[in-house]
Structures are given as C-alpha cells and as structure tokens.
Design an enzyme around this catalytic site. Structure first.
Site, short mmCIF file in Angstrom:
data_model
loop_
_atom_site.label_atom_id
_atom_site.label_comp_id
_atom_site.label_asym_id
_atom_site.label_seq_id
_atom_site.Cartn_x
_atom_site.Cartn_y
_atom_site.Cartn_z
N SER A 1 0.83 -1.21 0.00
CA SER A 1 0.00 0.00 0.00
C SER A 1 0.86 1.26 0.00
CB SER A 1 -0.92 0.02 1.22
OG SER A 1 -1.70 -1.15 1.28
N1 SAH Z 1 -1.00 -4.92 3.99
C1 SAH Z 1 -0.30 -5.21 2.78
C2 SAH Z 1 -1.08 -4.79 1.56
C3 SAH Z 1 -1.14 -5.92 0.58
S1 SAH Z 1 -2.32 -5.79 -0.72
C4 SAH Z 1 1.11 -4.63 2.79
O1 SAH Z 1 1.43 -3.88 3.72
O2 SAH Z 1 1.90 -4.93 1.90
C5 SAH Z 1 -3.63 -6.78 -0.08
C6 SAH Z 1 -3.35 -8.23 0.21
O3 SAH Z 1 -4.60 -8.82 0.60
C7 SAH Z 1 -2.84 -9.05 -0.96
O4 SAH Z 1 -1.62 -9.65 -0.60
C8 SAH Z 1 -3.92 -10.09 -1.19
O5 SAH Z 1 -3.42 -11.35 -1.57
C9 SAH Z 1 -4.57 -10.15 0.18
N2 SAH Z 1 -5.94 -10.66 0.20
C10 SAH Z 1 -6.96 -10.41 -0.67
N3 SAH Z 1 -8.07 -11.06 -0.27
C11 SAH Z 1 -7.75 -11.73 0.87
C12 SAH Z 1 -8.48 -12.61 1.74
N4 SAH Z 1 -9.74 -12.92 1.53
N5 SAH Z 1 -7.82 -13.11 2.80
C13 SAH Z 1 -6.51 -12.82 3.05
N6 SAH Z 1 -5.78 -12.02 2.26
C14 SAH Z 1 -6.39 -11.49 1.18
#
Ligand code: SAH
Length: 225
Positions: free
Chosen positions: A75
């Site tokens: 993010s």
């Molecule tokens: N907090 C992260 C942002 C990653 S983007 C950081 O600091 O880098 C969002 C993430 O959510 C992705 O890795 C995606 O695979 C995950 N995601 C999407 N749907 C999800 C679900 N139902 N359960 C767990 N993770 C999920």
C-alpha cells in the site's frame, strides 16, 4: 536505537543508507495531514525497501503503492499511515487482526505500536516472503496464517482492532463478531474506482461508519491463492 529487538546487521546497514529518503517521505506524510507522532516515528525507522523487490528498492520511499508480485501491491505509505492513525487514535489496541498480509509492511508498522498482531494472507508465496522479513527484522509479535481472511481468525477473537488491506463491497458480519465492542475496524470498501476508507465503531446500537476519504486498493478475494 533499533526499532525491533534483534535486527540483523544487514537490516541495520541498509536502513542507515536510506534514512534521508525516509525522512523526506515523513515530511511529505506530515504535509499531507498525518499528525500522529507515534505513526510517523515508526515509519521513519522502518525500512520499507526491505518489503519490496530489490529492482524497485530505489522507489521505496516514494509515496506510492508498488507491485509485490502475484498481482498484489504494497500500500501507499500515506494510506498505511492514515489507517494506522485511525486504528490507534481512540485507544491503543493490544490485539490487532490484519486481513491481507501482502508484503508484511503494514503488519510490521503495527508490530512496533501494539503488543500482538495477527495477520492472514491467502497467497502462500507472499506470506512466506513476509515471514522471512519479520524474522530478518527481529519482529516477534506477529502471528501469521495462510487462510481466507474474510472469515477473520476466530480462534484468537475478540480483537481490539481489525484492519482490512484489501477492498470488499461490504464488510462480512463475521468480522464484527470477532471485534471487541469498544473496538475499531478500518477497511477500504467499494468497487474498483469507487472505494472509500471507512472506520467502524459501536455506538451502543450498531456499528457506525465514518469515511476517511477515497482510496484505491486491490480486491478482497475469496478462497486461497
Ligand atoms: N497490507 C499489505 C497490503 C497488501 S495488498 C502490505 O502492507 O503490503 C492486499 C493483500 O490482501 C494481498 O496480498 C492479497 O493477496 C490479500 N488478500 C486479498 N483477499 C484476501 C483474503 N480474503 N484473505 C486474506 N488475504 C487477502
């Protein structure tokens, strides 16, 4: 002074070389309205470049989301700061659930502020990389799990705070069942192109949302990746 208990010499060295870029990012976050000193201090010290691929490391301290593989992104720093600020502004939660570990950066920010962080990721490879980063930085208060985080992590509920870092069209009520009544849930909600960052608190009758602004997140998906 180091941020975590046992950073490796490599992590310390890389962190030092990027300190000026990090300071500039913090100035930018401040001028864009991030005011919580605790959040700014943590993000000033945490080496974001260790959470992305080496090829992109030179862009780590731009205020922008970056690809982390598997069609996912780390993010934008402003968004991480705003969500973290909202999560801790009423009281410091002791136990936080994050849905969407991704790179692990948001979890690492939280780990420096709260006692216990639980994080769930549906894509195993991303989770493996995130765990490696936690180890490298000596972060010991993050527990992670490979699962569909839409269902939360019932075994460890209730949480004082829940943060979703992927956007759904609505929040599944199952997550509110895992939240303490004086807790807070922060999440992007909506369809691509029309998402808002919402924070939910209980007003005695129901969970009431407040908008923190427009955002753009990857979608919250079902099942395992
Ligand atoms: N907090 C992260 C942002 C990653 S983007 C950081 O600091 O880098 C969002 C993430 O959510 C992705 O890795 C995606 O695979 C995950 N995601 C999407 N749907 C999800 C679900 N139902 N359960 C767990 N993770 C999920």
């Amino acid at each position: 002074m180091s941020l975590f208990s046992r950073p490796t010499p490599e992590a310390r060295g890389l962190g030092m070389t990027s300190q000026r870029a990090r300071d500039r990012l913090i100035d930018r976050l401040k001028s864009n309205g991030i005011a919580d000193r605790r959040v700014l201090d943590v993000m000033r010290r945490l080496p974001r470049h260790l959470f992305i691929e080496e090829a992109l490391a030179s862009r780590a301290y731009e205020d922008t989301a970056l690809p982390i593989g598997q069609a996912q992104t780390i993010s934008q720093p402003w968004v991480v700061a705003r969500m973290t600020e909202a999560l801790i502004e009423h009281k410091l939660p002791a136990k936080v659930l994050e849905v969407g570990t991704g790179s692990g950066y948001q979890a690492a920010v939280l780990a420096a502020l709260v006692a216990n962080v639980y994080t769930v990721e549906r894509i195993e490879e991303l989770l493996r990389n995130a765990r490696r980063r936690f180890r490298k930085l000596g972060i010991e208060n993050v527990r992670s799990r490979h699962d569909d985080g839409k269902l939360g992590w019932p075994e460890h509920a209730p949480f004082d705070a829940i943060m979703l870092t992927a956007a759904g069209e609505a929040i599944d009520p199952i997550l509110f069942d895992q939240l303490a009544l004086d807790g807070i849930l922060v999440a992007p909600v909506g369809v691509p192109g029309a998402q808002r960052l919402l924070s939910y608190r209980y007003d005695g009758k129901g969970w009431v949302s407040q908008s923190l602004g427009d955002v753009s997140f990857v979608p919250l998906l079902g099942g395992l990746g």
